[in-house]
Write a protein that holds these residues in place. Structure first.
Motif, PDB file in Angstrom:
ATOM      1  N   LYS A   1       0.590  -1.247  -0.069  1.00 32.77           N
ATOM      2  CA  LYS A   1       0.003  -0.041   0.039  1.00 32.77           C
ATOM      3  C   LYS A   1       1.049   1.332   0.162  1.00 32.77           C
ATOM      4  O   LYS A   1       0.615   2.340  -0.644  1.00 32.77           O
ATOM      5  N   LEU A   2       2.031   1.335   0.552  1.00 28.27           N
ATOM      6  CA  LEU A   2       2.942   2.206   0.577  1.00 28.27           C
ATOM      7  C   LEU A   2       3.230   2.652  -0.851  1.00 28.27           C
ATOM      8  O   LEU A   2       3.356   3.848  -1.138  1.00 28.27           O
ATOM      9  N   PHE A   3       3.781   1.477  -1.355  1.00 28.25           N
ATOM     10  CA  PHE A   3       4.395   1.709  -2.794  1.00 28.25           C
ATOM     11  C   PHE A   3       3.095   2.082  -3.692  1.00 28.25           C
ATOM     12  O   PHE A   3       3.254   3.244  -4.783  1.00 28.25           O
ATOM     13  N   GLU A   4       1.849   1.861  -3.367  1.00 28.14           N
ATOM     14  CA  GLU A   4       0.513   2.457  -4.139  1.00 28.14           C
ATOM     15  C   GLU A   4       0.413   3.777  -3.859  1.00 28.14           C
ATOM     16  O   GLU A   4       0.261   4.891  -4.753  1.00 28.14           O
ATOM     17  N   ASP A   5       0.498   4.264  -2.655  1.00 27.21           N
ATOM     18  CA  ASP A   5       0.421   5.791  -2.108  1.00 27.21           C
ATOM     19  C   ASP A   5       1.536   6.536  -2.917  1.00 27.21           C
ATOM     20  O   ASP A   5       1.226   7.516  -3.446  1.00 27.21           O
ATOM     21  N   PHE A   6       2.915   6.131  -2.831  1.00 29.25           N
ATOM     22  CA  PHE A   6       3.931   6.873  -3.424  1.00 29.25           C
ATOM     23  C   PHE A   6       3.696   6.774  -4.980  1.00 29.25           C
ATOM     24  O   PHE A   6       3.688   8.174  -5.591  1.00 29.25           O
TER      25      PHE A   6
END
Length: 807
Positions: free
Chosen positions: A556-561
């Motif tokens: 999810k962190l990668f998606e947010d980035f």
């Protein structure tokens, strides 16, 4: 509440008052209920569970042994006994709590049997030993309640299964017996409580102070490498870590492995100004050394203790000023548990300082911070149908005064672990303990139980003695005692490590550099070495896999980035350059996107795949993919895995389309193909060693004359071969194969990866160079083939080239 006055008076003397959840637990106990007290470390859950028994002891004193307190660690037992005794002593009941573990002398055990105290602190194994005596029903008939401390630590283990069976035995003798568990940081409360109380009661769940805040501080390096690799940061932050420790009165520094604990302890001692105020605490060093560390924390003479999971649980000492975690915690529950060592008081804030050892762990900490805000923690799933534990318990029950087979079947089916036990499986277990099964019936040693007048009994005294000596489910990779020539015991190191050393070679253990003199009689004799250069033991199973919850948070962190909405946290900002580079030269993985990279180098052709499913699942998944590819074309792969992905390296390029990869990720035939893809027979054979030991097919030997692990492996291997040839339907063989899939390879998690891939986009990339996600896999593979110095130099050169190319 006047009926709680003794407890209120006790708390008032300590400057406190009862919390609402404590009062609720006392009331539930008084109503005869069983259940689970769920609260963070240090919030008062011990008194919440124990308070009802304290009040009962004061108001209605009983006779004989009335209460059992089960602790998962012998190291906790003495501290726990003192903690339980305090409110009773305050009310005038002196010496009401005693201790019985494997460390208790035979003389003391006899005294406890003849003059039982009102309350006894013991372990699951010691409880089973108590049940193995013919007069156990008479001695335990007055039990009012059993309390199980740190139930979350036992829940998903065979020790938890053994304890469920023992509790069912006690309830059969005492129908009104209450059972209370204590647990922290657990995601499946209802299931955990049900496993504890079995089918005898509807559990009550008491929750206390679940919203206690956890303050996370990350000790970030000045510069973050965009190409991470294990060890790149880690010890390089030593100066900052020592400064942080120096700023506080007391600190706990947790590592994820015993090897890391040894490295950090020696490093801190070498550079700090207070080397005598630093101690080491892990499960392999001697009990005396561990107790010295615990006492030093309790009395404030120590400034820092470097520890592993051996101090995760409820050892009783004052809260420390700060907790440090080296490396990612790999799970939310583990971080909360360790953070609870600070602010270890009701209403306190739990604080933890995390020290990432490489750049991807910085991203993990960013995901940890986001997950903490949701309040979610990982579940622990209880085991079912562990027939090796059931076989051991049947022999224990037969020793404990005899038991009718049908009654015992009904009894074990009340446990969560064996609620699904079929009559045919039960008959197989009975046949196994009575005659050894069809392949072993000719050998008297395997005929342990005999039906006598309708009851199962153990008439052979030697079999009875051996069984009691080998009760329990704790198995290890074989450990040798480490002793100085003058006899001081430092602890135990796994045999497989020491067997590689020659006399004169040096290794680090118990915070010392030691020189091996000789190995004899299961003991490694050592002397203090005169040099600091030495090997560090690597303990089996020391590396923790990334939890599913944390892995999803990382994706999810990668998606947010990628969406331009990165959380405004220091860890996320520090990890941003890595994510930006990965996105620029390849692609960022996401929950709906599986990234696969094809790279050609002078070493060969690489496929890098990033499912983010944890190290164990990736081992099985990599073997499965390699086998499915090789089934279609002649190719050989070397395999490397980490928590984030896997590498398949071949001599020549293997060109695969997205559609081809989707077929390779087909979940149909998973179990069949994964067994074919691995040397599953040998894996099951090795796994069978522990099953054979628990089920009583091989013995660990007599005290002081234990068998080497290679002897146990040889014995169990011979039994495995005999059963495979002459008793192929043996259910313990099936269990060994099942445990390989479920425990070693996490086949359920592999299946989840394959099922999720059906809805994911397969994004294939062909970068010219190693990407930030591929680089650590490349470095890990190289480590296995080079010396430490050569490996580090080679990785540094590659890192320099990649950074120049990425500039």
């Amino acid at each position: 509440m006047n009926d709680c006055c003794p407890l209120e008076a006790f708390l008032a003397g300590r400057g406190a008052e009862p919390q609402p959840f404590q009062r609720a637990a006392w009331a539930a106990y008084a109503d005869g209920a069983s259940g689970l007290v769920h609260a963070p470390t240090g919030s008062g859950k011990t008194l919440a569970a124990w308070g009802g028994a304290v009040r009962e002891s004061i108001e209605r004193p009983g006779k004989g042994l009335q209460y059992l307190w089960i602790t998962p660690l012998r190291a906790l037992a003495a501290d726990t006994a003192r903690a339980l005794d305090r409110p009773l002593a305050h009310a005038g009941l002196q010496d009401a709590v005693a201790l019985r573990t494997g460390d208790t002398s035979a003389h003391r055990k006899r005294k406890l049997m003849n003059q039982p105290p009102p309350a006894l602190v013991t372990t699951p194994e010691s409880l089973s030993v108590m049940l193995s005596y013919a007069d156990a029903p008479q001695r335990l008939k007055n039990l009012r309640a059993v309390f199980v401390d740190e139930w979350h630590d036992l829940l998903d283990t065979k020790r938890g299964v053994l304890l469920q069976l023992a509790l069912a035995r006690l309830r059969g003798w005492n129908p009104g017996l209450r059972t209370w568990g204590l647990s922290a940081t657990l995601g499946n409360l209802d299931e955990a409580a049900g496993a504890l109380v079995g089918a005898y009661a509807e559990p009550v769940i008491i929750a206390g102070e679940l919203d206690r805040p956890v303050e996370l501080v990350s000790l970030l390096p000045d510069a973050v490498d965009r190409f991470p690799w294990a060890g790149r940061v880690g010890i390089r932050q030593l100066k900052a870590v020592v400064e942080r420790i120096d700023s506080a009165e007391t600190s706990l520094l947790f590592t994820n492995t015993r090897s890391q604990a040894e490295i950090w302890f020696n490093a801190i001692q070498a550079v700090c100004d207070w080397p005598d105020r630093v101690a080491l605490h892990h499960g392999s060093i001697s009990r005396d050394l561990r107790q010295q560390a615990e006492q030093g924390l309790a009395d404030g003479t120590l400034k820092c203790v470097v520890a592993t999971a051996s101090l995760d649980l409820g050892v009783d000492f004052s809260p420390v000023d700060q907790v440090l975690q080296v490396g990612s915690p790999k799970g939310i529950a583990r971080l909360i548990q360790r953070a609870g060592r600070s602010g270890h008081r009701p209403g306190g804030t739990a604080r933890i300082v995390c020290v990432p050892t490489h750049a991807l762990e910085i991203a993990e900490l960013a995901a940890v911070r986001e997950q903490l805000s949701t309040g979610r923690v990982e579940p622990r799933r209880p085991l079912t149908l562990a027939l090796d534990v059931l076989a051991q318990h049947v022999v224990t029950a037969a020793l404990g005064g005899g038991v009718a087979p049908d009654a015992l079947f009904d009894e074990v089916r009340t446990t969560h672990a064996f609620a699904g036990l079929e009559p045919a499986q039960w008959q197989w277990v009975l046949d196994f303990v009575i005659r050894g099964g069809p392949a072993l019936e000719a050998y008297p040693a395997f005929r342990r139980v005999e039906p006598v007048d309708g009851l199962l009994r153990v008439p052979d005294r030697r079999i009875a003695m051996l069984h009691r000596l080998n009760i329990g489910t704790i198995t290890a990779d074989g450990a040798l005692a480490v002793k100085f020539q003058k006899g001081a015991v430092l602890g135990h190191v796994e045999e497989r490590f020491l067997a590689r050393l020659r006399p004169g070679e040096r290794f680090v253990f118990a915070g010392r550099v030691l020189e091996l003199i000789r190995i004899r009689d299961m003991t490694a004799w050592v002397r203090a070495a005169k040099t600091s250069k030495a090997q560090v033991p690597a303990w089996q199973g020391g590396r923790l896999p990334l939890s599913t919850l944390l892995a999803d948070g990382l994706l999810k962190l990668f998606e947010d980035f990628a969406a331009g909405c990165l959380p405004n946290a220091a860890e996320a900002r520090a990890a941003a350059p890595l994510m930006a580079l990965q996105q620029r030269v390849s692609a960022l993985p996401a929950r709906d996107r599986l990234v696969l990279e094809q790279v050609v180098s002078r070493e060969g052709a690489h496929w890098f795949v990033f499912p983010f499913a944890g190290r164990l699942a990736h081992e099985g998944l990599a073997a499965l993919l390699a086998w499915r590819i090789a089934r279609e074309r002649p190719v050989t792969f070397s395999i490397t895995v980490n928590d984030y992905g896997l590498e398949l390296l071949s001599a020549e390029p293997v060109d695969l389309t997205a559609e081809h990869w989707q077929r390779l990720f087909d979940p149909v035939g998973l179990e069949r193909d994964i067994v074919e893809s691995l040397d599953a027979a040998n894996m099951a054979k090795h796994r069978f060693r522990d099953i054979a030991r628990i089920a009583g097919l091989v013995q660990q030997g007599y005290p002081g004359r234990g068998k080497a692990v290679r002897q146990i492996q040889a014995s169990s291997g011979l039994v495995f071969d005999v059963l495979s040839e002459h008793d192929a339907g043996n259910l313990l063989l099936d269990q060994a194969r099942r445990e390989v899939l479920e425990a070693q390879l996490e086949v359920r998690r592999i299946r989840a990866v394959l099922e999720r891939s059906r809805s994911q986009r397969f994004e294939l990339r062909a970068p010219e160079r190693l990407t930030p996600l591929a680089f650590p896999l490349w470095a890990d593979r190289l480590r296995a083939h080079l010396t430490s110095e050569d490996w580090q130099a080679r990785v540094e050169r590659m890192l320099g080239r990649l950074e120049r190319d990425a500039a």
